[in-house]
Design a protein around this motif. Sequence first.
Motif, short mmCIF file in Angstrom:
data_model
loop_
_atom_site.label_atom_id
_atom_site.label_comp_id
_atom_site.label_asym_id
_atom_site.label_seq_id
_atom_site.Cartn_x
_atom_site.Cartn_y
_atom_site.Cartn_z
N SER A 1 -8.34 -24.02 11.33
CA SER A 1 -7.92 -25.19 10.54
C SER A 1 -6.61 -24.90 9.81
O SER A 1 -6.23 -23.73 9.65
CB SER A 1 -9.00 -25.55 9.51
OG SER A 1 -10.23 -25.83 10.13
N THR B 1 -7.76 -25.80 4.40
CA THR B 1 -8.77 -26.72 4.91
C THR B 1 -9.90 -25.92 5.56
O THR B 1 -9.67 -25.21 6.54
CB THR B 1 -8.17 -27.69 5.96
OG1 THR B 1 -7.06 -28.37 5.37
CG2 THR B 1 -9.20 -28.69 6.43
N ASP C 1 -3.88 -23.26 12.12
CA ASP C 1 -4.57 -23.82 13.28
C ASP C 1 -3.88 -23.25 14.52
O ASP C 1 -2.86 -23.76 14.98
CB ASP C 1 -4.46 -25.35 13.26
CG ASP C 1 -5.31 -26.01 14.33
OD1 ASP C 1 -5.60 -25.35 15.35
OD2 ASP C 1 -5.69 -27.19 14.15
#
Length: 477
Positions: A144, A148, A154
């Motif tokens: 992520s 987050t 990511d």
Amino acid sequence: MGFMKKADFELYRDADQHYKQVLTTRDFLALGVGTIISTSIFTLPGQVAADFAGPGVVFSYLIAALVAGFVALAYAEMSTVMPLAGSAYSWISVLFGEGFGWIAGWALLAEYFIAVAFVGAGFSANLQQLLAPLGFHLPAALASPFGTNGGIVDIISLLVILSSAIIVFRGASDAGRISQILVVLKVVAVIAFIVVGITVIHPSNYHPFIPPHNPKTGFGGFSGIWSGVSMIFLAYIGFDSIAANSAEAKNPQKTMPRGIIGSLVIAVALFAAVTLVLVGMHPYSAYAGNAAPVGWALEKSGYAALSEVVTAIALAGMFIALLGMVLAGSRLLYAFGRDGLLPSSLGKLNHRQLPANGVWTLAVVAIVIGAFFPFAFLAQLISAGTLIAFMFVSLGIYSLRRRQGKDLPEAAYKMPFYPVLPALGFIGSLFVFWGLDFDAKLYSGIWFLFGLIIYLAYGSRRSGAKKVASSKDNEVE
């Protein structure tokens, strides 16, 4: 300062002659459909239904399509008269002046930076869902964006953006061929979802079709539908990516309007069908926070194998979108560099006559954005930049009509119902922009302030447009 100085169309056209005219109507349909029915169709319908509109999300898509359709007609006419790299930036520079062109182009630049990051994030979410049943799970730090769910970067998003940049770096014809292959698979996957999904629809999920409005949350009613329009408007930016590559079109007088209008018509039909089926399969509230609702809906309905296939093909579709956006965004950066509004290195071409520096700049910035901003927030930021450019293009039609056959060529395709439709395109885009949430408008305002500072401190002093501006720029009004 050359804020009002209009650029010379002929010198812009001559500056873009090094591009090879290799893209056909088929290429543009593939890039357009591939960009429009990409991440948005596989990710946003469920979230918008759960957060804003319930089953009425289909009206959000149709209203957005109507506004986008008005603007698409303007884009089609503009691109037949001025098939230039940079689309709205170059057009507005010719029609209204360098400063206005900068504003339109700066808006589009935000769109492409953020859109590439957004599609990369959607690709990552769908790939992780595809691999989860096989027992493959990335460490939280690599799954992520930063901050987050314990994420730092990511990694899948980073790699897929990098891969798309490498293909675009090889040339537009390679991207066009790959898009033609993948877009057929994607349309087949969408149709398969529609056909199978219809068999498991529960009519009770459509009641009430437009849930009552809740003033505390903003959910439901026409207000909720309108909020949905603002969030999903990004779905229809694909025709701008077609226009941005018009300098590489074979016979642009025919290929551009066919590609722009054709891709929009196909996409609207598929969007409406997918959205109706999706909200009929499961209660709309079940899609809250789900970035891969199509695959999830099939899996929960007992079609796990088909879910895997559709999700896999959806990934291919998202990859097409990345190709189209990297193509378009890199050509916009090239146009800025060509005119001196950004460092001239962006306007330089490699030995294959391609804007390699623009490709890599776009990829790096998109990767950084994707690393720090969550998926849902990126959606409205894309819409903000797109809508501002759309307003400029809609108004630009009035100036374009006055100059056709004088210092600009006659249009091979003309927007119907002039002067009414350009006004509707402008008003519709303005209303959709006003419906964006406060944060999206705030961040877009900060972006434009930053852009104005760059223009005043750098671009206006070094602008190549001063050198290529027509000496007759104010003679034709």
